[in-house]
Design an enzyme around this catalytic site. Structure first.
Site, short mmCIF file in Angstrom:
data_model
loop_
_atom_site.label_atom_id
_atom_site.label_comp_id
_atom_site.label_asym_id
_atom_site.label_seq_id
_atom_site.Cartn_x
_atom_site.Cartn_y
_atom_site.Cartn_z
N HIS A 186 26.29 17.21 6.38
CA HIS A 186 27.09 18.44 6.51
C HIS A 186 26.04 19.59 6.88
O HIS A 186 25.05 19.51 6.14
CB HIS A 186 28.14 18.88 5.46
CG HIS A 186 27.53 18.95 4.12
ND1 HIS A 186 26.98 20.32 3.74
CD2 HIS A 186 27.31 18.17 3.05
CE1 HIS A 186 26.54 19.97 2.46
NE2 HIS A 186 26.59 18.91 2.03
N ASP A 188 27.11 22.83 6.56
CA ASP A 188 27.13 24.12 5.67
C ASP A 188 26.59 24.04 4.50
O ASP A 188 26.22 23.24 3.92
CB ASP A 188 28.69 24.28 5.51
CG ASP A 188 29.37 23.24 4.74
OD1 ASP A 188 28.80 21.97 4.88
OD2 ASP A 188 30.27 23.31 4.02
N ASP A 234 20.38 20.41 -0.19
CA ASP A 234 21.89 19.95 0.11
C ASP A 234 22.43 20.71 1.08
O ASP A 234 22.65 21.85 1.10
CB ASP A 234 22.80 20.16 -1.08
CG ASP A 234 24.09 19.91 -1.14
OD1 ASP A 234 24.41 19.20 0.02
OD2 ASP A 234 24.95 20.54 -1.80
N GLU A 272 31.82 20.89 4.33
CA GLU A 272 31.89 20.14 3.25
C GLU A 272 32.08 20.95 2.00
O GLU A 272 32.72 20.31 0.89
CB GLU A 272 30.83 18.98 3.13
CG GLU A 272 30.62 17.92 2.10
CD GLU A 272 30.35 18.32 0.65
OE1 GLU A 272 30.63 17.53 0.09
OE2 GLU A 272 29.55 19.04 0.63
N GLU A 273 31.44 21.74 1.68
CA GLU A 273 31.19 22.47 0.44
C GLU A 273 32.72 23.29 0.07
O GLU A 273 32.93 23.32 -1.10
CB GLU A 273 30.18 23.75 0.78
CG GLU A 273 28.58 23.17 0.74
CD GLU A 273 28.25 22.25 -0.31
OE1 GLU A 273 29.04 21.86 -1.30
OE2 GLU A 273 27.01 21.76 -0.29
ZN LIG Z 1 26.32 18.49 0.08
#
Ligand SMILES: [Zn+2]
Length: 433
Positions: free
Chosen positions: A77, A79, A109, A143-144
């Site tokens: 992802h 974002d 991340d 995703e977040e």
């Molecule tokens: Zn993540």
């Protein structure tokens, strides 16, 4: 020659990706999708930008398979979560390379894995790699925050773009050392987030005369105590079973597993303990809005994580038994999410094992079930995809990485980024060759 240039290539790509502010909300992932498209097209890959809303594009590209071999999706992802510059030693969207580390929001991340996935497929395309099944790379939005612009929406509205037999996503990759033994953790399952509320019921009244009322907040305190002390019967599911067999050389009873793991290393015990049963953490409460009014209702929110395969119908009778029948309350489940797993008896697991063995002689791969959830569950649910979370790291200790994710001074050693890139290339060559 090839190895050094790929290291530089992935470092530069990650720095550039970090410099694009894709804080979610609002996301603005299209800038990342366009940046990746320019890079991938230079390697001769055709890219699709698929967006439910123009500023929130997902990017998908593939090397088409020549036969009907298994397909592999390299997923990430684009974002990131909010970064407060005042807490950071470097500006969070600088992508600065300093002392062998790349700094910035998303370095762990998970723009690192996105950059590595892009370089993996681009480098394989340039080398003329001809997989039997499709090799797919997807850099997805949202995703977040998870409000329907990313993989969840792709699986539903554009399933052909992301359907795959196997997937490598985020979730694990930590290197653990217990004595002389080294393990790399790969997540193959996720617990199910199943929060619920307990609404304690009483009767309101003036707080100066408690005897005439029935205080729901006081009842809630008792119910909180009961649910917090609840320890369901432990059970050993397949990920923990394989973990214990690998680390201990045997599978002990569920009752003694934590104790035996602790004797090997406290980290091993901490890792398996939440995976032996559902967990219940009361986290929020509401009651009276006025000091002098005794509340008739007090609502407690409980963060509950079920084991993969467990359902709310299955645990509700246990919860009700623990809460008892002496206090009036209502129980309401909120939205459940996740709780899926993939088999370990797969070519992708073999690829993880062979990569770990090649990377560090004597080291072994161990599976885990993560307590949170990732986008992997959408693929497992929609297509039965075998999805693992694995992006190996051996330079940055896992306890350091854990304090940086979603926090200040997030950064990744270039050595770990390069290791992750090697892993994704290895996975592609072994699984869809
Ligand atoms: Zn993540």
């Amino acid at each position: 020659m090839a190895a050094t240039s790929l290291r530089t290539e992935v470092t530069e790509l990650l720095s550039g990706l970090i410099r694009l502010d894709t804080t979610n909300p609002p996301g603005n992932e299209t800038i990342a999708a366009e940046y990746l498209r320019a890079y991938l097209e230079a390697a001769g890959l055709e890219c699709e930008l698929i967006a439910r809303s123009p500023e929130r594009a997902n990017l998908v590209t593939r090397i088409k398979g020549t036969g009907d071999g298994p397909s592999l999706l390299l997923l990430g992802h684009t974002d990131v979560v909010l970064a407060d510059p005042s807490e950071w030693q470097v500006p969070p969207f600088s992508g600065e390379v300093r002392d062998g580390e790349i700094w910035g929001r998303g370095a762990l991340d998970m723009k690192s894995q996105v950059a590595a996935g892009a370089v993996a497929i681009a480098s394989l395309a340039r080398e003329g790699f001809r997989p039997s099944g499709d090799l797919i790379f997807a850099a997805t939005a949202d995703e977040e925050n998870g409000v329907g612009f990313g993989l969840e929406w792709l699986c539903e509205a554009h399933p052909d773009a992301v359907r795959a037999d196997f997937c490598v996503n985020e979730g694990a990759g930590e290197r653990l050392q217990f004595g002389d033994d080294v393990y790399y953790v790969c997540s193959s399952a996720e617990k199910k987030s199943s929060p619920f509320t307990i609404r304690a019921l009483g009767r309101s009244g003036h707080a100066s005369m408690p005897g005439i009322a029935d205080n729901a907040l006081v009842k809630a305190a008792v119910l909180i105590q009961r649910i917090a002390e609840f320890k369901p019967e432990p059970q050993i599911q397949q990920e923990v079973e394989t973990f214990l067999r690998t680390v201990l050389g045997e599978v002990p009873s569920a009752a003694t597993a934590v104790e035996l793991a602790r004797a090997v290393d406290p980290v091993a015990a901490d890792l398996i303990e939440p995976l032996l049963s559902a967990t219940f953490s009361p986290t929020m409460i509401t009651a009276s809005q006025k000091r002098n009014v005794i509340p008739a209702v007090s609502e407690v929110t409980v963060d509950c994580r079920l084991l993969p395969g467990q359902t709310t119908e299955h645990v509700e009778p246990m919860i009700r038994a623990v809460l008892g029948g002496d206090l009036a309350y209502e129980l309401e489940w909120l939205e459940s999410k996740g709780g899926t797993r993939s088999s370990l008896d797969t070519p992708l697991w073999e690829a993880v094992e062979s990569f770990v063995a090649d990377t560090e002689p004597g080291a072994r791969a161990v599976p885990t079930c993560v307590a949170g959830f990732t986008d992997s569950h959408w693929l497992r649910e929609a297509f039965g995809t075998v999805a693992y979370g694995f992006f190996p790291a051996r330079t940055m200790p896992p306890e350091v990485a854990a304090t940086l994710i979603h926090s200040a001074d997030e950064r990744i050693p270039v050595d770990d980024l390069e290791l992750g890139l090697e892993w994704l290339r290895h996975a592609a060559r072994t699984v869809c060759a």
